[in-house]
Design a protein around this motif. Structure first.
Motif, PDB file in Angstrom:
ATOM      1  N   ALA A   4       3.179  35.557 -14.807  1.00 57.07           N
ATOM      2  CA  ALA A   4       3.686  34.531 -15.160  1.00 57.07           C
ATOM      3  C   ALA A   4       3.215  33.404 -14.159  1.00 57.07           C
ATOM      4  O   ALA A   4       3.186  33.429 -13.191  1.00 57.07           O
ATOM      5  CB  ALA A   4       5.007  34.282 -15.437  1.00 57.07           C
ATOM      6  N   ALA A   5       2.400  32.410 -14.975  1.00 53.32           N
ATOM      7  CA  ALA A   5       1.733  31.256 -14.085  1.00 53.32           C
ATOM      8  C   ALA A   5       2.628  30.522 -12.883  1.00 53.32           C
ATOM      9  O   ALA A   5       2.232  30.315 -11.915  1.00 53.32           O
ATOM     10  CB  ALA A   5       0.984  30.303 -14.789  1.00 53.32           C
ATOM     11  N   ARG A   6       3.816  30.457 -13.516  1.00 55.78           N
ATOM     12  CA  ARG A   6       4.585  29.609 -12.799  1.00 55.78           C
ATOM     13  C   ARG A   6       5.806  30.541 -12.007  1.00 55.78           C
ATOM     14  O   ARG A   6       6.573  29.927 -11.313  1.00 55.78           O
ATOM     15  CB  ARG A   6       5.609  28.641 -13.853  1.00 55.78           C
ATOM     16  CG  ARG A   6       4.576  27.378 -14.235  1.00 55.78           C
ATOM     17  CD  ARG A   6       5.495  26.431 -14.968  1.00 55.78           C
ATOM     18  NE  ARG A   6       4.720  25.357 -15.107  1.00 55.78           N
ATOM     19  CZ  ARG A   6       5.188  24.269 -16.134  1.00 55.78           C
ATOM     20  NH1 ARG A   6       6.321  24.454 -16.460  1.00 55.78           N
ATOM     21  NH2 ARG A   6       4.474  23.377 -16.450  1.00 55.78           N
ATOM     22  N   CYS A   7       5.799  31.689 -12.195  1.00 63.04           N
ATOM     23  CA  CYS A   7       6.518  32.507 -11.549  1.00 63.04           C
ATOM     24  C   CYS A   7       5.765  33.745 -10.643  1.00 63.04           C
ATOM     25  O   CYS A   7       4.764  34.079 -10.890  1.00 63.04           O
ATOM     26  CB  CYS A   7       7.570  33.320 -12.344  1.00 63.04           C
ATOM     27  SG  CYS A   7       8.544  32.086 -13.520  1.00 63.04           S
ATOM     28  N   ALA A   8       6.641  34.221  -9.646  1.00 63.05           N
ATOM     29  CA  ALA A   8       6.050  35.396  -8.693  1.00 63.05           C
ATOM     30  C   ALA A   8       6.630  36.528  -9.348  1.00 63.05           C
ATOM     31  O   ALA A   8       7.636  37.135  -9.123  1.00 63.05           O
ATOM     32  CB  ALA A   8       6.596  35.065  -7.309  1.00 63.05           C
ATOM     33  N   PRO A  50       1.604  20.654  -3.466  1.00 63.37           N
ATOM     34  CA  PRO A  50       1.992  21.005  -4.758  1.00 63.37           C
ATOM     35  C   PRO A  50       0.761  21.635  -5.882  1.00 63.37           C
ATOM     36  O   PRO A  50      -0.409  20.892  -5.662  1.00 63.37           O
ATOM     37  CB  PRO A  50       2.193  19.545  -5.305  1.00 63.37           C
ATOM     38  CG  PRO A  50       2.749  18.878  -4.231  1.00 63.37           C
ATOM     39  CD  PRO A  50       1.916  19.391  -2.820  1.00 63.37           C
ATOM     40  N   VAL A  51       0.916  22.490  -6.445  1.00 63.32           N
ATOM     41  CA  VAL A  51       0.061  22.904  -7.513  1.00 63.32           C
ATOM     42  C   VAL A  51       0.612  22.823  -9.050  1.00 63.32           C
ATOM     43  O   VAL A  51       1.535  23.481  -8.982  1.00 63.32           O
ATOM     44  CB  VAL A  51      -0.384  24.476  -7.187  1.00 63.32           C
ATOM     45  CG1 VAL A  51      -1.429  24.900  -8.070  1.00 63.32           C
ATOM     46  CG2 VAL A  51      -1.008  24.642  -5.755  1.00 63.32           C
ATOM     47  N   THR A  52      -0.045  22.269  -9.700  1.00 61.77           N
ATOM     48  CA  THR A  52       0.408  22.130 -11.060  1.00 61.77           C
ATOM     49  C   THR A  52      -0.467  23.200 -11.977  1.00 61.77           C
ATOM     50  O   THR A  52      -1.594  23.231 -12.019  1.00 61.77           O
ATOM     51  CB  THR A  52       0.037  20.697 -11.700  1.00 61.77           C
ATOM     52  OG1 THR A  52       0.722  19.985 -10.728  1.00 61.77           O
ATOM     53  CG2 THR A  52       0.589  20.817 -13.084  1.00 61.77           C
ATOM     54  N   VAL A  53       0.490  24.192 -12.541  1.00 66.89           N
ATOM     55  CA  VAL A  53       0.137  25.009 -13.366  1.00 66.89           C
ATOM     56  C   VAL A  53       0.859  25.177 -14.756  1.00 66.89           C
ATOM     57  O   VAL A  53       1.736  24.455 -14.783  1.00 66.89           O
ATOM     58  CB  VAL A  53      -0.108  26.443 -12.826  1.00 66.89           C
ATOM     59  CG1 VAL A  53      -0.706  26.478 -11.583  1.00 66.89           C
ATOM     60  CG2 VAL A  53       1.451  26.768 -12.480  1.00 66.89           C
ATOM     61  N   PRO A  54       0.046  25.369 -15.896  1.00 68.81           N
ATOM     62  CA  PRO A  54       0.921  25.559 -17.095  1.00 68.81           C
ATOM     63  C   PRO A  54       1.790  26.672 -17.086  1.00 68.81           C
ATOM     64  O   PRO A  54       1.647  27.595 -16.598  1.00 68.81           O
ATOM     65  CB  PRO A  54      -0.322  25.790 -18.166  1.00 68.81           C
ATOM     66  CG  PRO A  54      -1.493  26.462 -17.467  1.00 68.81           C
ATOM     67  CD  PRO A  54      -1.364  25.988 -15.961  1.00 68.81           C
ATOM     68  N   ASP A  55       2.620  26.502 -17.950  1.00 67.48           N
ATOM     69  CA  ASP A  55       3.763  27.698 -18.283  1.00 67.48           C
ATOM     70  C   ASP A  55       3.316  28.782 -19.268  1.00 67.48           C
ATOM     71  O   ASP A  55       3.692  28.884 -20.573  1.00 67.48           O
ATOM     72  CB  ASP A  55       5.003  27.047 -18.988  1.00 67.48           C
ATOM     73  CG  ASP A  55       6.166  28.195 -18.985  1.00 67.48           C
ATOM     74  OD1 ASP A  55       5.868  29.266 -18.278  1.00 67.48           O
ATOM     75  OD2 ASP A  55       7.330  27.865 -19.728  1.00 67.48           O
ATOM     76  N   VAL A  56       2.037  29.341 -18.582  1.00 67.24           N
ATOM     77  CA  VAL A  56       1.586  30.765 -19.583  1.00 67.24           C
ATOM     78  C   VAL A  56       1.984  31.926 -18.787  1.00 67.24           C
ATOM     79  O   VAL A  56       1.924  32.046 -17.613  1.00 67.24           O
ATOM     80  CB  VAL A  56       0.091  30.517 -19.613  1.00 67.24           C
ATOM     81  CG1 VAL A  56      -0.569  30.243 -18.066  1.00 67.24           C
ATOM     82  CG2 VAL A  56      -0.574  31.581 -20.380  1.00 67.24           C
TER      83      VAL A  56
END
Length: 278
Positions: free
Chosen positions: A126-130, A259-265
């Motif tokens: 998940a792009a926004r999660c580890a 900060p790094v901005t990534v989509p919720d994919v």
């Protein structure tokens, strides 16, 4: 005594890794049972593992990580990986970048990441999660296979290496619901609406160890330390507070907080994992 030596090496920073911290008392007891106990018989596999672990500890104390090691591994190799899954049903597949640039097309949705190819949790990216065992970084997507191949040809991302011990992740808690771990840089780049609530900055070797620790603290708190090193799991809580407090603790621990901005994919597997983990 061995117990005192282990305590000293931890205090001096000669030994590292949260899972190793939990394992060290076990190794001490096993050593004492051999040195001071009665005769017992073990298998060749047990003997080989013990000798291998001993060699890794000696290597690490002398400043040399062990490639492919169990306790103190060297940095792991990350490669450029594409994950693809069909829109309706079917399995998620992984492809190396060089395999994706062929002219073949399909109906899958693709994302491109930098990750350990044989990560056991790769399909739960998940792009926004580890959510993977080893650090994974979002690069591009989602899109079609042709779009992914064109992006790869244009940008030529390169593989790298990363450390997997003593990672710092942030775990959000909102209305007593524990969210998935997030890498500090990604948390810093989240929209303000997703930065509310309480955040736990936790040092772990695997992000899921942080998830389990925070869930135990929020659920009961019994037996699990809400601050500092936990007695019952391989996690160390660095700070608890708002997002600014957690990011400051992560920064002080050496984590990247730019900060790094990534989509919720995320993959379909990660979707199921997120629903069952809050």
């Amino acid at each position: 005594m061995l117990a005192g030596l282990l305590t000293w090496t931890r205090r001096e920073g000669l030994l590292r890794g949260q899972r190793n911290r939990v394992l060290e008392p076990v190794l001490r007891k096993l050593r004492n049972s051999v040195a001071h106990g009665s005769y017992h018989l073990a298998t060749p596999v047990d003997a080989a593992r013990t000798l291998s672990d001993l060699a890794e500890i000696i290597n690490h104390l002398w400043g040399h990580p062990t490639p492919g090691g169990r306790l103190y591994p060297a940095q792991v190799d990350r490669t450029i990986v594409a994950l693809g899954w069909p829109e309706n049903s079917g399995s998620t597949i992984a492809a190396r970048a060089e395999d994706l640039t062929s002219s073949e097309e399909d109906d899958r949705t693709w994302v491109v990441i930098c990750a350990v190819y044989d990560d056991p949790d790769l399909f739960e990216f998940a792009a926004r999660c580890a959510t993977t065992a080893f650090p994974a970084q979002y690069l591009w997507g989602p899109g079609t296979r042709a779009e992914a191949a064109a992006w790869l040809i244009r940008h030529q991302p390169q593989p790298d290496r990363c450390d997997c011990l003593d990672q710092v992740v942030l775990v959000p808690v909102r209305d007593d619901l524990v969210g998935l771990p997030v890498y500090p840089a990604v948390a810093a780049g989240l929209p303000a609406t997703e930065q509310n609530g309480s955040w736990h900055a936790v040092r772990v070797d695997r992000p899921r160890d942080a998830l389990g620790h925070v869930r135990a603290v929020v659920a009961t708190g019994q037996g699990h330390n809400a601050a500092g090193e936990c007695r019952d799991c391989p996690a160390e809580t660095l700070a608890v507070g708002d997002i600014a407090t957690a990011l400051e603790a992560a920064r002080n621990a050496g984590a990247d907080t730019v900060p790094v901005t990534v989509p919720d994919v995320r993959t379909p597997f990660a979707n199921r994992f997120s629903r069952s983990s809050v």
